[in-house]
Design an enzyme around this catalytic site. Structure first.
Site, PDB file in Angstrom:
ATOM      1  CG  PHE A   1      -2.317  -1.210   1.991  1.00  0.00           C
ATOM      2  CD1 PHE A   1      -2.367  -2.801   2.006  1.00  0.00           C
ATOM      3  CD2 PHE A   1      -1.466  -0.540   3.518  1.00  0.00           C
ATOM      4  CE1 PHE A   1      -2.055  -3.822   3.433  1.00  0.00           C
ATOM      5  CE2 PHE A   1      -0.996  -1.748   4.191  1.00  0.00           C
ATOM      6  CZ  PHE A   1      -2.073  -3.035   4.301  1.00  0.00           C
ATOM      7  CB  CYS A   2      -1.287   2.312  -4.031  1.00  0.00           C
ATOM      8  SG  CYS A   2      -1.871   0.533  -4.919  1.00  0.00           S
TER       9      CYS A   2
END
Length: 807
Positions: free
Chosen positions: A422-423
């Site tokens: 999720f970055c």
């Protein structure tokens, strides 16, 4: 109402569903989210929440009845826009309880742009320090580049809450100080340092209260003192809070906490518009920023041919280069109307009820042997987490399910969620226990962000994330829990299907102590000249060094060079390709083109075709593309051997544009068994459609075999078809491409047959159906004297010459 929901409401009814609001959550879903009524469950609100249909109707009505012009214009329409923009700024500040006397709202193209603006404008010096939580988004970590490049130091910190309280003491662990440049910066004067933390971690959901922010800032102050920076009374400590995720379900109170910069993103709050965010900045902090570039609207005066510029003094005007996205800004008030009608407090309680129940349910799941199914990351105190549940799943033997396996099966059940890191690489590494060496090793093994490599050496490289929004319902939650139970909780302990267990099952089903000698025959031969397009059947066809002659020797690419397949362009299945060996021509037809396309077959390497050919294909699939061919002239054999076994998957030398093996084989008996399961529903997933009949062609096989038991092919290692020897590379891992079907010139997609296959043909995250074969050339066929396979050729699996009862 079922008993489970009654029990849920008994515990959470005071918080769930907006009991004191203008509409219940069921009413909201029925009137404002009709697009979710087809069994779709959306659980990726941390990525982007959904816009309300009534919200979009209000926006459309507003834009279609009000004349908006560029706010830099002094016209009446321009002044109308300026008024709307001013009101929008006030709404943003009000939502964060920020006094207009102390804060300004700068509109940007998104939260990332807001963070970039702070990073590039911050007054970094050698005495500055950028301290940041490891649980920050990549867009925050990127500020580090500005700091280090200007000679400042950087320091990551871990923030732990040992007693899981909202106001308790924090444990803050500092990572080693980073510094890239050693500049001679000894000039007198003050310095500024920056602390960056998220209001809510988008990986774990961990939240920081205002008391926690104060505690982290005090620790930051001690950090500055401990490293003998310039006199602290002349050293400003500024705080940046990334509230892009946190503000989606809970207001940030800037009156109760001294925060200098806050970034928010509107599509995470109410779905639309995208491409718009805001930087809320304290007036005193804004004056410290050093902005170099100036654009339209940010200056009072400029002399074009002399180094002179007089910038505007207004903070918003100073930082908003060019014309702002004024139509998007005009739209956000309709989103705020929805949040205000429900109230952020009620949204927080509603989503927290769902999150708390899901966490508890997942933690209680156990396999039949007593082992836990789910590992959840982050704080287990509901008060300290937002509406996010991030987890990984284990098998009964303790091995991990890959997150892509979970995502693929969820999609088959109509469930949309998010997987990976999720970055947020810091939080991912922290909760998965990945060391720096692990990350570098995974990179060397080929794992990069957004790929399908979900396990390396049996360990997860990411996780599964479920996140709730203001319109999420108990029914969404229940469908997800039922999906996890049916797909990943082992009720009957049984080993995964393997060649050995299938081999034994087949042996025990025949006469005892008598060799099994079923007869298998080739029933269909299929060639697909263009990858992902329809092919043709023949009574017989030549073999070559890459499989069937001309099989998948051509493919289509986008103008950007991307390989086009049915997964990306389902309309490709409407194209049919045929090879005329006598005329040496490739013939292609499409319902979108009046004329057939005929291409002469020539023997040369990878090349393209002229514009007329590419225009034909672009018309056929409805997007610009071009045709590429790969010749077999450089491919002698794809077969390699290791310890006596073929490992063709490890080499692309002898393959055309196929994914793994030269041939794909399925049996009619296996297809028949699959259809029985689909139509009986006994083994099918909850997402299966109505009764249907799947033909062998849905799997795009080169060879369809008849005879014997269903899935007998799983046990084959070596086989002979007619006189020609083949080697099995094992099962073919299926994807959603087999769910596309062509009907009446249109492409339709369902959940079948992949959903049913997933219920009984799943092996270590792969959904297997059919087997891949490779062919070892016995001689040189450059003279064109290729061997042929024929329909009716008998198939001789070597396994059946030795299978006897073992009891």
């Amino acid at each position: 109402m079922d008993k489970d929901k009654e029990q849920f409401l008994k515990e959470f009814g005071a918080d769930y569903g907006y009991p004191d609001g203008p509409k219940s959550v069921d009413d909201i879903r029925a009137t404002e989210f009709k697009r979710l009524q087809d069994g779709i469950v959306y659980l990726d609100h941390a990525g982007a929440t959904l816009y309300s249909e009534l919200q979009m109707e209000a926006i459309f009505k507003d834009l279609s009845t009000t004349l908006y012009a560029n706010p830099h214009s002094q016209s009446d329409a321009g002044m109308t826009t300026s008024d709307i923009v001013r009101e929008a700024r006030e709404q943003v500040l009000d939502y964060c309880n920020a006094s207009p006397m102390d804060y300004r709202c700068i509109f940007t193209s998104g939260a990332t742009a807001s963070l970039k603006l702070v990073g590039e404008s911050f007054p970094w010096t050698y005495r500055s320090c950028f301290m940041y939580s490891v649980e920050n988004h990549n867009s925050v970590l990127g500020i580090r580049e500005y700091a280090l490049q200007q000679g400042a130091s950087a320091c990551a910190i871990d923030i732990e809450n040992p007693d899981n309280s909202c106001t308790g003491s924090l444990k803050i662990t500092r990572h080693p100080l980073q510094r890239r440049c050693f500049l001679n910066d000894k000039a007198p004067g003050g310095a500024c340092s920056l602390l960056a933390i998220p209001s809510e971690c988008n990986f774990s959901g961990t939240k920081l209260s205002t008391d926690h922010v104060i505690a982290v800032k005090e620790d930051f102050r001690r950090q500055i003192e401990g490293h003998n920076y310039h006199r602290l009374d002349n050293h400003k400590l500024l705080v940046l809070v990334d509230a892009a995720k946190g503000c989606a379900t809970e207001k940030l109170d800037l009156r109760s906490c001294d925060i200098d910069f806050v970034v928010i993103s509107f599509y995470k709050m109410f779905g639309y518009p995208t491409g718009l965010g805001a930087l809320i900045v304290k007036n005193d902090a804004a004056k410290l920023l050093r902005k170099t570039y100036f654009g339209g609207g940010t200056v009072d005066a400029v002399i074009a041919d002399v180094d002179f510029v007089k910038r505007r003094e207004g903070i918003e005007e100073w930082f908003e280069d060019g014309s702002i996205s004024f139509l998007s800004i005009a739209s956000i008030r309709h989103g705020f109307t929805i949040l205000k009608s429900l109230t952020p407090g009620a949204i927080s309680r509603h989503t927290k009820a769902l999150c708390t129940f899901l966490r508890r349910t997942l933690l209680d799941l156990r396999h039949e042997n007593g082992t836990f199914v789910c590992t959840i990351y982050g704080s287990q105190n509901p008060k300290n987490v937002g509406p996010i549940v991030t987890f990984n799943l284990k098998r009964p033997d303790g091995s991990w399910h890959g997150y892509r396996e979970v995502e693929k099966l969820a999609a088959l059940s109509g469930i949309q969620l998010r997987t990976g890191c999720f970055c947020n690489p810091g939080a991912c590494a922290k909760y998965l226990g990945l060391t720096h060496q692990d990350i570098l090793s995974n990179l060397e093994a080929g794992h990069v962000c957004w790929d399908d490599c979900d396990l390396v050496d049996g360990r997860p490289t990411g996780a599964v994330r479920v996140s709730f929004g203001y319109m999420s319902t108990y029914e969404d939650l229940k469908k997800f829990v039922d999906f996890i139970r049916s797909s990943f909780v082992s009720v009957h302990i049984r080993p995964h299907a393997s060649k050995e267990t299938m081999h034994d099952a087949l042996a025990s089903s025949g006469p005892r102590n008598v060799p099994l000698e079923p007869r298998f025959f080739v029933n269909s031969i299929n060639i697909y000249p263009i990858k992902s397009c329809s092919g043709f059947q023949k009574e017989s066809w030549p073999l070559s060094s890459t499989g069937f002659l001309y099989d998948r020797e051509w493919l289509l690419k986008s103008l950007a060079g991307e390989v086009l397949t049915q997964k990306k362009v389902p309309e490709m299945c409407l194209l049919s390709a045929f090879i005329d060996l006598e005329q040496e021509v490739l013939i292609v037809e499409s319902p979108q083109c009046k004329e057939k396309l005929e291409i002469k077959i020539k023997r040369h390497g990878l090349h393209g075709y002229d514009d007329s050919v590419n225009v034909w294909f672009s018309t056929a699939i409805g997007r610009p593309c071009y045709l590429v061919r790969r010749s077999k002239s450089d491919n002698r054999s794809c077969l390699k051997r290791k310890n006596g076994h073929a490992i063709c998957r490890e080499s692309k030398d002898g393959l055309n544009f196929v994914n793994e093996g030269q041939f794909l084989l399925v049996t009619e008996e296996s297809v028949r068994d699959l259809n029985n399961r689909i139509n009986s529903g006994h083994e099918a997933s909850p997402a299966r459609g109505s009764s249907t009949q799947i033909g062998p062609d849905r799997f795009r096989p080169n060879l369809v075999i008849c005879g014997g038991h269903p899935y007998a092919e799983d046990t084959w290692k070596m086989l002979r078809i007619g006189r020609e020897p083949f080697t099995s590379l094992g099962g073919c891992n299926r994807c959603q491409m087999i769910n596309f079907r062509c009907e009446g010139g249109r492409v339709r997609k369902s959940s079948e047959p992949l959903a049913t296959l997933a219920s009984y043909r799943r092996v270590k995250g792969k959904i297997l159906f059919g087997i891949l074969l490779t062919y070892e050339i016995p001689g040189d066929f450059e003279n064109g004297n290729y061997p042929l396979l024929h329909i009716g050729d008998e198939v001789y699996p070597d396994e059946f010459s030795t299978v006897v009862d073992k009891s």
